[in-house]
Design an enzyme around this catalytic site. Structure first.
Site, mmCIF file in Angstrom:
data_model
loop_
_atom_site.group_PDB
_atom_site.id
_atom_site.type_symbol
_atom_site.label_atom_id
_atom_site.label_comp_id
_atom_site.label_asym_id
_atom_site.label_seq_id
_atom_site.Cartn_x
_atom_site.Cartn_y
_atom_site.Cartn_z
ATOM 1 N N LYS A 79 5.663 -13.428 1.261
ATOM 2 C CA LYS A 79 5.602 -12.784 -0.052
ATOM 3 C C LYS A 79 6.562 -13.510 -0.998
ATOM 4 O O LYS A 79 7.698 -13.816 -0.612
ATOM 5 C CB LYS A 79 5.981 -11.312 0.087
ATOM 6 C CG LYS A 79 5.839 -10.477 -1.182
ATOM 7 C CD LYS A 79 6.127 -9.016 -0.866
ATOM 8 C CE LYS A 79 5.985 -8.121 -2.088
ATOM 9 N NZ LYS A 79 6.216 -6.694 -1.749
ATOM 10 N N SER A 153 2.900 -3.729 -3.005
ATOM 11 C CA SER A 153 2.987 -4.935 -3.816
ATOM 12 C C SER A 153 2.725 -6.203 -3.011
ATOM 13 O O SER A 153 2.550 -7.283 -3.552
ATOM 14 C CB SER A 153 4.381 -5.030 -4.456
ATOM 15 O OG SER A 153 5.404 -5.042 -3.469
ATOM 16 N N SER A 177 4.934 -0.667 0.204
ATOM 17 C CA SER A 177 4.278 -1.959 -0.007
ATOM 18 C C SER A 177 3.984 -2.730 1.270
ATOM 19 O O SER A 177 3.236 -3.707 1.240
ATOM 20 C CB SER A 177 5.140 -2.830 -0.929
ATOM 21 O OG SER A 177 5.277 -2.225 -2.187
#
Length: 578
Positions: A79, A153, A177
């Site tokens: 990420k 996210s 997330s």
């Protein structure tokens, strides 16, 4: 090489083929680069896979032993709020980007174990969102149905794994997330206890609540990653000595006492999937206790409806102020809410005191137990999220936001689909000190052999809301979907009391008749079929797509003298006209 490498990449498959010299890590990386190129429109990556910068990691494998390196040659996604040395970290904001000189602590450990970073993945900007649509790098598409959200996210990290562009993906989890994207892309999402994985080298969202997490195709593979990533980092003030969990079972399983809320275009399907999941939970064989879980939502409200949101503003507020227009609009609205004057120091202490009481309640509730909840209560199309970005995002966190606030560990695992290509899943929660409980219970849940079932097509009084629906429920049948027959059937009204329909297949002519498709356990299907009175019975019913399912049919001899209602197109239409 594409034909020899499966779409779903796993540690087990790669290690076996590496040892047998069937493939090399370079072969795998080349295939991943090709897949990423083909999926470019899905907005999975911010820094996509490229041999130019991945090559040094391939060369590093020459100095590592495959026998002593547990993740040797295993590609993984990062990420893009987690640092990888020499590659920009953007946190989903181009103007914020910087290039770190060193790896985040977790990244360093994984590379030392032989894993290969293959890209920096897209995310909801500044890890603020649960939908996967809040990025200037584009909305990450769902891996199964592009019109639906991918979840955030950690959107790109999860989709990269689901699309075979990584074996595992690193996400982060402050309010869900690391779990919501796992659900929406049919993956396992493991969120370790706070501090178990170092957050050194992570762009903070809420530093006191942030976790780095992993997406994988199975709990077993998630725990292989955990074994390399976990451990105290001396230079990290948030790091804790929390041993790797040993799978074990709690004394009981906690389920919500009151009906849960489901939302979105698949709300009914999600509700039905939850009911099926509860039955699967029961088959684990542990005592079940139903409790009032409303305090979880009350605790969660502290995060976004209280002063705790100020921690997000503390992390990036100065950047937002100094760079007008750089922040994604809806993200800026959320971040700025943390700067509200009402959130003074006294309000923070008051919220902390409330939270401490909720933590005590959670500790008492889960001392010897695991809590099971839906990972989410529904999903949304990307169009719907654009139309109502705040409310839809809030809905996605209903069953996730409480977790880190209450210092719980969690693992999200897939369950039966809610609808075609619409995954459903549940999350297991435990106290941080009982992290092994979620591993053992989730493992037992996934190993439950589902009871054999059959589809049943019904066209009359057994449909939802009609008098004989109770017979379907008594046989533990579950409504699946509405359907239509092939245009080959006559529908007649039988002169019974009450009146019933008869469905008769025609050699020539006929019409398309509206049906409902239910799913019934085979253990009750025989008794159900035997109870159907003549001239009705169970036979194969052809649907409009050419498939056949067991369902109600009628013997042709009764058509003579019966009222032909084929033109109405279905039994419900008769009820409307009458």
């Amino acid at each position: 090489m594409g034909k020899t490498i499966p779409e779903k990449l796993t540690i087990k498959w790669l290690q076996e083929h590496y040892r047998n010299n069937n493939i090399t890590p370079k072969d795998v990386i080349e295939e991943i680069i090709d897949r990423a190129t083909k999926d470019a429109d899905m907005n999975i990556w911010i820094t996509p896979p490229s041999m130019e910068w991945i090559q040094p990691y391939l060369e590093k494998l020459d100095s590592l032993s495959i026998e002593s390196s547990p993740l040797w040659g295993i590609p993984f996604a990062i990420k893009d709020n987690i640092d990888l040395a020499g590659i920009p970290t953007t946190a989903g904001c181009p103007e914020y980007a910087y290039t770190p000189d060193e790896d985040a602590a977790v990244i360093r450990r994984l590379i030392e174990a032989g894993a290969i970073p293959v890209g920096k993945a897209n995310l909801d900007q500044f890890a603020t969102g649960l939908v996967g649509t809040r990025s200037p790098y584009g909305e990450t598409q769902n891996s199964l149905r592009p019109e639906l959200i991918s979840g955030g996210s950690s959107s790109g990290s999860s989709v990269s794994v689901a699309r075979g562009q990584a074996v595992f993906g690193l996400g982060t989890d402050t309010a869900g997330s690391g779990r919501v994207p796992a659900l929406l892309n049919n993956l396992v999402g493991y969120k370790p206890s706070l501090g178990a994985w170092s957050t050194k080298g992570l762009v903070p969202a809420c530093a006191s609540l942030d976790c780095i997490t992993v997406f994988a195709h199975s709990l077993e593979e998630a725990m292989l990653v955990d074994a390399s990533a976990r451990g105290v980092e001396e230079a990290d003030p948030w790091s804790k000595e929390i041993p790797q969990p040993v799978a074990s079972l709690p004394e009981k399983i906690i389920l919500p006492k009151d009906p849960l809320d489901f939302y979105g275009p698949f709300a009914t399907e999600y509700s039905d999937a939850w009911d099926r999941a509860v039955e699967q939970v029961k088959q684990v064989g542990l005592p079940i206790e139903y409790v009032d879980t409303t305090f979880l939502a009350e605790a969660a409200a502290i995060l976004y409806d209280g002063p705790m949101v100020a921690e997000r503003w503390a992390a990036v507020g100065s950047f937002v102020e100094e760079n007008p227009g750089a922040t994604f609009p809806v993200t800026e609205d959320v971040l700025r809410s943390g700067s509200a004057s009402k959130y003074d120091a006294a309000s923070v202490f008051k919220a902390n005191h409330q939270l401490q009481a909720y933590k005590l309640k959670a500790k008492q509730l889960l001392r010897d137990a695991v809590l099971v909840m839906p990972t989410a209560g529904g999903t949304w199309s990307r169009d719907q999220v654009r139309e109502n970005p705040i409310a839809t995002n809030s809905d996605m966190g209903r069953y996730t936001n409480h977790c880190n606030l209450l210092d719980l560990s969690a693992v999200a695992v897939p369950a039966d689909e809610a609808a075609e290509k619409v995954p459903f899943g549940v999350t297991f929660f435990s106290l941080a000190e009982n992290e092994g409980f979620i591993c053992g219970t989730a493992e037992a849940f996934t190993q439950v052999v589902a009871e054999p079932t059959t589809l049943v097509a019904v066209c009359g009084l057994h449909m939802r809301g009609l008098p004989l629906e109770t017979q379907m429920k008594d046989c533990r049948a579950t409504f699946i979907r509405e359907a239509v027959t092939a245009p080959k059937y006559q529908l007649i009204k039988l002169p019974t009391e009450p009146a019933k329909p008869g469905l008769i297949k025609q050699a020539n002519g006929g019409g398309a008749i509206q049906l409902e498709i239910w799913e019934m356990p085979l253990s009750t299907f025989g008794t159900f079929a035997a109870s159907i009175p003549d001239p009705l019975g169970i036979g194969k019913v052809e649907l409009e797509d050419g498939s056949e399912v067991p369902g109600f049919i009628c013997q042709a001899y009764v058509a003579e003298g019966a009222e032909d209602i084929t033109a109405l197109g279905g039994w419900r239409n008769l009820l409307v006209f009458n």
